[in-house]
Design a protein around this motif. Structure first.
Motif, PDB file in Angstrom:
ATOM      1  N   ASP A   9       0.828  -1.209   0.000  1.00  0.00           N
ATOM      2  CA  ASP A   9       0.000   0.000   0.000  1.00  0.00           C
ATOM      3  C   ASP A   9       0.863   1.260   0.000  1.00  0.00           C
ATOM      4  O   ASP A   9       0.513   2.266  -0.606  1.00  0.00           O
ATOM      5  N   GLU A  10       2.017   1.203   0.663  1.00  0.00           N
ATOM      6  CA  GLU A  10       2.924   2.345   0.652  1.00  0.00           C
ATOM      7  C   GLU A  10       3.532   2.519  -0.737  1.00  0.00           C
ATOM      8  O   GLU A  10       3.696   3.630  -1.222  1.00  0.00           O
ATOM      9  N   LEU A  11       3.849   1.411  -1.381  1.00  0.00           N
ATOM     10  CA  LEU A  11       4.397   1.458  -2.731  1.00  0.00           C
ATOM     11  C   LEU A  11       3.396   2.067  -3.710  1.00  0.00           C
ATOM     12  O   LEU A  11       3.748   2.871  -4.563  1.00  0.00           O
ATOM     13  N   ASP A  12       2.118   1.696  -3.568  1.00  0.00           N
ATOM     14  CA  ASP A  12       1.080   2.274  -4.423  1.00  0.00           C
ATOM     15  C   ASP A  12       1.049   3.789  -4.298  1.00  0.00           C
ATOM     16  O   ASP A  12       0.909   4.510  -5.279  1.00  0.00           O
ATOM     17  N   LYS A  13       1.162   4.293  -3.071  1.00  0.00           N
ATOM     18  CA  LYS A  13       1.116   5.737  -2.861  1.00  0.00           C
ATOM     19  C   LYS A  13       2.321   6.422  -3.505  1.00  0.00           C
ATOM     20  O   LYS A  13       2.190   7.463  -4.122  1.00  0.00           O
ATOM     21  N   VAL A  14       3.486   5.829  -3.352  1.00  0.00           N
ATOM     22  CA  VAL A  14       4.693   6.399  -3.938  1.00  0.00           C
ATOM     23  C   VAL A  14       4.598   6.406  -5.457  1.00  0.00           C
ATOM     24  O   VAL A  14       5.044   7.330  -6.122  1.00  0.00           O
ATOM     25  N   ASN A  15       3.972   5.389  -6.011  1.00  0.00           N
ATOM     26  CA  ASN A  15       3.851   5.268  -7.456  1.00  0.00           C
ATOM     27  C   ASN A  15       2.719   6.110  -8.032  1.00  0.00           C
ATOM     28  O   ASN A  15       2.444   6.028  -9.216  1.00  0.00           O
ATOM     29  N   GLY A  16       2.046   6.892  -7.224  1.00  0.00           N
ATOM     30  CA  GLY A  16       1.013   7.782  -7.734  1.00  0.00           C
ATOM     31  C   GLY A  16      -0.327   7.111  -7.952  1.00  0.00           C
ATOM     32  O   GLY A  16      -1.065   7.459  -8.856  1.00  0.00           O
ATOM     33  N   ARG A  17      -0.666   6.166  -7.120  1.00  0.00           N
ATOM     34  CA  ARG A  17      -1.929   5.448  -7.268  1.00  0.00           C
ATOM     35  C   ARG A  17      -3.118   6.400  -7.254  1.00  0.00           C
ATOM     36  O   ARG A  17      -4.090   6.182  -7.959  1.00  0.00           O
ATOM     37  N   SER A  19      -3.434   9.354  -8.484  1.00  0.00           N
ATOM     38  CA  SER A  19      -3.607   9.925  -9.822  1.00  0.00           C
ATOM     39  C   SER A  19      -4.200   8.902 -10.778  1.00  0.00           C
ATOM     40  O   SER A  19      -5.047   9.234 -11.614  1.00  0.00           O
ATOM     41  N   GLN A  20      -3.779   7.666 -10.653  1.00  0.00           N
ATOM     42  CA  GLN A  20      -4.322   6.593 -11.491  1.00  0.00           C
ATOM     43  C   GLN A  20      -5.798   6.389 -11.209  1.00  0.00           C
ATOM     44  O   GLN A  20      -6.588   6.175 -12.124  1.00  0.00           O
ATOM     45  N   ASN A  33     -11.119  15.365 -19.113  1.00  0.00           N
ATOM     46  CA  ASN A  33     -10.682  16.743 -18.857  1.00  0.00           C
ATOM     47  C   ASN A  33     -11.526  17.479 -17.823  1.00  0.00           C
ATOM     48  O   ASN A  33     -11.813  18.664 -17.974  1.00  0.00           O
ATOM     49  N   VAL A  34     -11.953  16.773 -16.789  1.00  0.00           N
ATOM     50  CA  VAL A  34     -12.652  17.443 -15.691  1.00  0.00           C
ATOM     51  C   VAL A  34     -11.751  17.421 -14.464  1.00  0.00           C
ATOM     52  O   VAL A  34     -10.909  16.547 -14.306  1.00  0.00           O
ATOM     53  N   GLY A  35     -11.964  18.366 -13.589  1.00  0.00           N
ATOM     54  CA  GLY A  35     -11.160  18.473 -12.382  1.00  0.00           C
ATOM     55  C   GLY A  35     -11.681  17.620 -11.244  1.00  0.00           C
ATOM     56  O   GLY A  35     -12.761  17.009 -11.325  1.00  0.00           O
ATOM     57  N   ILE A  36     -10.913  17.605 -10.190  1.00  0.00           N
ATOM     58  CA  ILE A  36     -11.251  16.813  -9.006  1.00  0.00           C
ATOM     59  C   ILE A  36     -12.588  17.253  -8.420  1.00  0.00           C
ATOM     60  O   ILE A  36     -13.400  16.424  -8.026  1.00  0.00           O
ATOM     61  N   GLU A  37     -12.826  18.553  -8.354  1.00  0.00           N
ATOM     62  CA  GLU A  37     -14.082  19.043  -7.762  1.00  0.00           C
ATOM     63  C   GLU A  37     -15.291  18.566  -8.556  1.00  0.00           C
ATOM     64  O   GLU A  37     -16.319  18.213  -7.973  1.00  0.00           O
ATOM     65  N   TYR A  53      -7.283  13.086  -4.147  1.00  0.00           N
ATOM     66  CA  TYR A  53      -5.987  13.753  -4.134  1.00  0.00           C
ATOM     67  C   TYR A  53      -5.227  13.406  -5.397  1.00  0.00           C
ATOM     68  O   TYR A  53      -5.175  12.250  -5.795  1.00  0.00           O
ATOM     69  N   ASP A  54      -4.641  14.380  -5.994  1.00  0.00           N
ATOM     70  CA  ASP A  54      -3.861  14.157  -7.203  1.00  0.00           C
ATOM     71  C   ASP A  54      -2.375  14.247  -6.856  1.00  0.00           C
ATOM     72  O   ASP A  54      -1.626  14.984  -7.448  1.00  0.00           O
ATOM     73  N   GLY A  55      -2.005  13.500  -5.840  1.00  0.00           N
ATOM     74  CA  GLY A  55      -0.625  13.516  -5.389  1.00  0.00           C
ATOM     75  C   GLY A  55      -0.152  12.122  -5.069  1.00  0.00           C
ATOM     76  O   GLY A  55      -0.855  11.143  -5.283  1.00  0.00           O
ATOM     77  N   GLN A  56       1.028  12.044  -4.534  1.00  0.00           N
ATOM     78  CA  GLN A  56       1.629  10.744  -4.311  1.00  0.00           C
ATOM     79  C   GLN A  56       1.481  10.216  -2.899  1.00  0.00           C
ATOM     80  O   GLN A  56       1.621   9.025  -2.679  1.00  0.00           O
ATOM     81  N   TYR A  57       1.213  11.052  -1.928  1.00  0.00           N
ATOM     82  CA  TYR A  57       1.344  10.602  -0.550  1.00  0.00           C
ATOM     83  C   TYR A  57       0.033  10.505   0.221  1.00  0.00           C
ATOM     84  O   TYR A  57       0.043  10.135   1.371  1.00  0.00           O
TER      85      TYR A  57
END
Length: 87
Positions: A9-17, A19-20, A33-37, A53-57
């Protein structure tokens, strides 16, 4: 046990899960092409509260608004397809 190993699960976060997952949500909802909101608002209309969240952590979290029960990403994708939320 190797103290230097990383959990899946930590590896998934580092790999940008996260965003996927957002990309998969957009694709499944047929909303390119729509945003998170926008994605959060679409899910909210179907009774799902989403912290995206569109981040890694950080971890995307999905909950049923009525029951406050947590839903996995895979369960959410299945619900979208079965209920044709993209229509």
């Amino acid at each position: 046990m190797n103290k230097n190993s990383i959990k899946d699960d930590e590896l998934d976060k580092v790999n940008g899960r996260t965003s996927q997952e957002i990309a998969e949500l957009s694709y499944t909802l047929k909303k390119s092409n729509v945003g998170i909101e926008t994605l959060k608002n679409i899910l909210k209309t179907h009774g799902i509260k989403a912290n995206l969240y569109d981040g890694q952590y950080l971890e995307n979290i999905y909950k049923n608004i009525e029951t406050n029960e947590r839903i996995s990403h895979d369960e959410l994708i299945k619900m979208i397809v079965e209920n044709e939320w993209y229509m």
